[in-house]
Design an enzyme around this catalytic site. Structure first.
Site, mmCIF file in Angstrom:
data_model
loop_
_atom_site.group_PDB
_atom_site.id
_atom_site.type_symbol
_atom_site.label_atom_id
_atom_site.label_comp_id
_atom_site.label_asym_id
_atom_site.label_seq_id
_atom_site.Cartn_x
_atom_site.Cartn_y
_atom_site.Cartn_z
ATOM 1 N NE ARG A 164 -3.390 0.116 2.816
ATOM 2 C CZ ARG A 164 -4.283 0.276 3.779
ATOM 3 N NH1 ARG A 164 -4.653 -0.757 4.511
ATOM 4 N NH2 ARG A 164 -4.805 1.451 4.023
ATOM 5 C CG ASP B 161 2.785 6.294 2.462
ATOM 6 O OD1 ASP B 161 1.873 5.549 2.849
ATOM 7 O OD2 ASP B 161 3.877 6.404 3.059
ATOM 8 C CE1 TYR C 106 7.474 1.287 -2.364
ATOM 9 C CE2 TYR C 106 8.087 -0.692 -1.162
ATOM 10 C CZ TYR C 106 7.126 0.215 -1.569
ATOM 11 O OH TYR C 106 5.826 0.042 -1.188
ATOM 12 N NE ARG D 291 7.899 9.649 1.867
ATOM 13 C CZ ARG D 291 6.759 10.199 2.309
ATOM 14 N NH1 ARG D 291 5.686 9.433 2.475
ATOM 15 N NH2 ARG D 291 6.707 11.467 2.595
#
Length: 299
Positions: A58, A60, A137, A230
């Protein structure tokens, strides 16, 4: 009692999206989200009142995906009806028809910020979320004006200071393994923050590659908690700018507490690149394992 034409069939979807105009993946009332937009398109094509997607990761608001995976359970009759009179398979027809629905009103004409690349009947035991063994990622930064491409300003962060890539990579190696990443996550009630960070490498893209000159992080883990990537990037940036020593991100991890000095990096530099799954015969066992409550082994 279900019959063959009413029984649910699980369909795997492989998709990409530009997250710039979305309020994240998860459906939210009154907001444009990837889940909400795609569920509406699927319901239209499949001629169903509604559908419900389950996703591998999921993302952001503002985060992109190149290799996202989701699944949806639909009546078998709806699946076999997708091709209509065409000679396409149901999966091929679904991909083509979704492109048409998602591209309505697009600019340029027919373009969409969501693309479903593949749709197939999933093997027994497949679960887009729980059967995944890892997610990867990438985070992209331009720390030199010469590397700033205005055509990529939506997926590359423009950074005003030169970065020590070797220092960032050295700092990242101290974070690998299974840990409680509470110091790098936004907590969610009842959710564990224990994760296994399999890989976190920083490098500068070599000449001739699409990311030439950019500072790129490749981050791979069995799963990620909210804002984890992040926050890890933000800690490494503090090292890359010379504001913190190489060992500082690991020290933050060891405290188990959010540190105000860790800045969460901007969302638009982050892209979900790939999700991996085990062999078909291992899917069910993997999903059971992933659902189990995780605890760290005693020291």
């Amino acid at each position: 009692m279900s019959t063959p034409d009413t029984a649910d069939l699980r369909v795997r979807l492989d998709l990409s999206y530009d997250g710039a105009a979305f309020a994240g993946w998860a459906a939210q009332p009154g907001l444009r989200t990837v889940q909400g937009t795609l569920e509406e398109a699927l319901a239209t094509v499949l001629r169903l009142p509604s559908v419900r997607l389950t996703v591998a990761g999921r993302t952001d608001a503002g985060v992109h995906a190149r290799g996202q995976v989701a699944h949806v359970d639909v009546p078998a009759r709806a699946w076999v009806a997708v091709p209509g009179r065409s000679d396409r398979t149901p999966g091929e027809a679904l991909v083509v028809r979704l492109a048409g629905v998602l591209g309505r009103g697009g600019s340029p004409r027919g373009a969409s910020d969501i693309v479903v690349h593949r749709a197939v009947a999933a093997p027994t035991g497949f679960d887009a979320r729980f059967a995944a063994v890892w997610r990867r990622y990438a985070y992209r930064i331009a720390d030199d004006v010469a590397c700033r491409d205005p055509l990529r300003r939506h997926d590359v962060v423009w950074h005003g200071r030169a970065l020590d890539v070797a220092g960032m990579d050295a700092a990242a190696q101290h974070l690998l393994g299974e840990h409680d990443f509470a110091a790098y996550c936004k907590p969610r009630e009842g959710a564990t923050t224990i994760r296994t960070l399999l890989d976190l490498r920083w490098r500068r893209g070599p000449a001739g590659e699409p990311d030439a000159g950019l500072v790129v992080a490749s981050v791979r883990a069995d799963a990620f908690c909210h804002s984890m990537v992040r926050a890890l990037v933000g800690a490494c940036l503090a090292v890359g700018e010379g504001r913190r020593p190489v060992g500082w991100p690991a020290q933050v991890l060891a405290t188990g507490l959010r540190d105000a000095a860790v800045t969460v990096a901007p969302a638009h530099g982050l892209t979900l690149e790939e999700v991996a799954y085990p062999a078909d015969h291992e899917l069910t066992a993997r999903a059971v394992q992933a659902r189990a409550r995780r605890v760290l082994p005693a020291p």
